[in-house]
Design an enzyme around this catalytic site. Structure first.
Site, PDB file in Angstrom:
ATOM      1  N   HIS A 190      43.343  42.889  38.113  1.00  0.00           N
ATOM      2  CA  HIS A 190      42.563  43.632  37.122  1.00  0.00           C
ATOM      3  C   HIS A 190      43.150  45.017  36.843  1.00  0.00           C
ATOM      4  O   HIS A 190      42.754  45.688  35.889  1.00  0.00           O
ATOM      5  CB  HIS A 190      41.118  43.767  37.620  1.00  0.00           C
ATOM      6  CG  HIS A 190      40.110  43.905  36.524  1.00  0.00           C
ATOM      7  ND1 HIS A 190      40.444  43.935  35.182  1.00  0.00           N
ATOM      8  CD2 HIS A 190      38.754  44.014  36.563  1.00  0.00           C
ATOM      9  CE1 HIS A 190      39.354  44.066  34.454  1.00  0.00           C
ATOM     10  NE2 HIS A 190      38.307  44.119  35.262  1.00  0.00           N
ATOM     11  N   THR A 214      49.477  26.533  40.753  1.00  0.00           N
ATOM     12  CA  THR A 214      49.236  25.782  41.985  1.00  0.00           C
ATOM     13  C   THR A 214      48.239  24.675  41.692  1.00  0.00           C
ATOM     14  O   THR A 214      47.264  24.877  40.959  1.00  0.00           O
ATOM     15  CB  THR A 214      48.717  26.705  43.107  1.00  0.00           C
ATOM     16  OG1 THR A 214      48.486  25.925  44.294  1.00  0.00           O
ATOM     17  CG2 THR A 214      47.430  27.406  42.718  1.00  0.00           C
TER      18      THR A 214
END
Length: 407
Positions: A378, A326
């Site tokens: 994560h 993006t």
């Protein structure tokens, strides 16, 4: 013989849509396969074509109506002028009927008429600001939200003309310079997906800065030649797409996703490129971007961007990406923490290029610099992998020859 117009199959995992615009009015002649209305799903806007030739005899689902796959939208009768043979009588637009207060009911747009009927309102009591004294949706919403319209008033009106729906009163009245507008299905879905990403993923963001000197110089040197040879402008995005693919090959967890208690490692590189539109952010996908040339990437991005802005993206072009990029820099963003495009595990955020003083070999020089950000899940990507991935992207941008050599 009458033909039903029904909501077509909308795509994988999509069961509902919203009628946005009827391109034909009751009484209009239609040809088979001619677009007659538009539907908005939580991914794209799509046209519905006429299943047969004839005359549009009835509109069952007005603009603004939420409909499911297979639901009846309207009816098409034979092109003989018999518009009532297969549906309840519907007055043509050329013969408007005045209601009890003298308001031209047929002149009201479907969305306005629906809002008036649902709330059991008398249109003659609503101040109109539209052309020729016509009611607009904003007029009705302002009336509903005005302090003088209480729940008691609405309940008494709806009891006289039951609509079958529960009227929801806003938590507070809108001010004189406010307007309440229902969220589009696309905007609602965007909100859901972004919140789901925050609630589901263990999302972190790591940052780095990139010296854009080499890419800026390359673009300046080969811009005209590239454009003449390929018919497309050489942009920054192709460099970042190619750099990310180099890094994704080295760190496959960034190109993977979690499915239940399994990790799915992708052996293909379908890169989503976020595109801002008037209706919200969409992410069309460059399929097999690793097999594309720089020109192929730029052409693909341009085509998908044009389709996105025109509302012409297909379901297939919006699904199955493995990693997303993006670019908030086109709007002037200096730094951001992009949100994951689930179920993907990584998203790269680009930002604006700013000339800044940098220390190079013991000297202060002015360089075009960009901050880049990698948001990652994560649960699947360790901090070492995330930081190393972003460093590899930085190295490829600062030394574009690495891209050619997959280094």
């Amino acid at each position: 013989m009458a033909t039903e117009i029904k909501v077509p199959v909308l795509g994988e995992s999509i069961s509902e849509a919203t009628v946005t615009t009827w391109l034909k009015s009751v009484g209009d002649a239609v040809a088979a396969d001619e677009p007659i209305l538009e539907l908005e799903t939580d991914k794209v806007t799509m046209e519905v074509n006429a299943p047969a030739s004839g005359t549009l005899t009835d509109i069952v689902a007005d603009s603004g109506t939420d409909v499911e796959v297979g639901a009846l939208l309207g009816m098409i009768g034979e092109a003989t002028g018999d518009v009532t043979a297969s549906a309840p009588p519907t007055l043509p637009q050329s013969s408007p009927v005045l209601d009890r207060a003298g308001v031209d009911d047929a002149a009201m747009p479907p969305s306005v008429r629906k809002l008036v009927d649902e709330n059991g309102l008398d249109p003659s009591t609503i101040p109109a600001t539209g052309k020729d004294g016509r009611l607009t949706k904003g007029d009705v919403l302002a009336f509903l939200n005005s302090p003088g319209v209480s729940s008691l008033t609405l309940n008494s009106q709806t009891s006289a003309e039951p609509s079958g729906e529960i009227v929801q009163i806003p938590s507070r009245p809108a001010g004189p310079r406010e307007e309440r507008v229902k969220m589009t299905r696309l905007r609602h879905r965007i909100a859901e997906r972004l919140k789901d990403a925050q609630d589901t993923a263990a999302m972190l963001t790591t940052f780095n800065e990139v010296d854009m000197s080499a890419v800026v110089e390359l673009r300046s040197q080969y811009r005209d030649i590239f454009d003449k040879a390929h018919g497309v402008r050489l942009g920054f995005m192709s460099f970042f797409v190619k750099s990310c693919i180099v890094a994704l090959r080295e760190f496959p967890a960034v190109n993977a996703e979690i499915d239940g208690d399994e990790l799915v490692y992708k052996n293909h590189y379908d890169i989503g490129v976020a595109v801002g539109t008037e209706n919200g952010l969409v992410v069309p996908v460059l399929r097999d971007a690793d097999q594309m040339s720089f020109a192929g990437v730029e052409q693909g991005i341009r085509e998908l961007g044009l389709k996105a802005r025109d509302g012409k993206l297909t379901m297939e072009e919006m699904m199955g990406g493995t990693f997303t990029i993006t670019n908030g820099g086109i709007y002037g963003s200096m730094l951001s923490t992009p949100i994951l495009n689930m179920p993907q595990s990584g998203i790269l955020g680009m930002h604006n290029i700013v000339e800044r003083p940098m220390a190079v070999n013991g000297e202060v020089v002015i360089r075009p610099m960009m901050y880049v950000a990698l948001s990652y899940d994560h649960r699947i990507i360790d901090g070492r992998e995330a930081v190393s991935f972003l460093v590899r992207v930085k190295e490829c941008i600062e030394d574009p020859q690495r891209i050619m050599l997959d280094m």
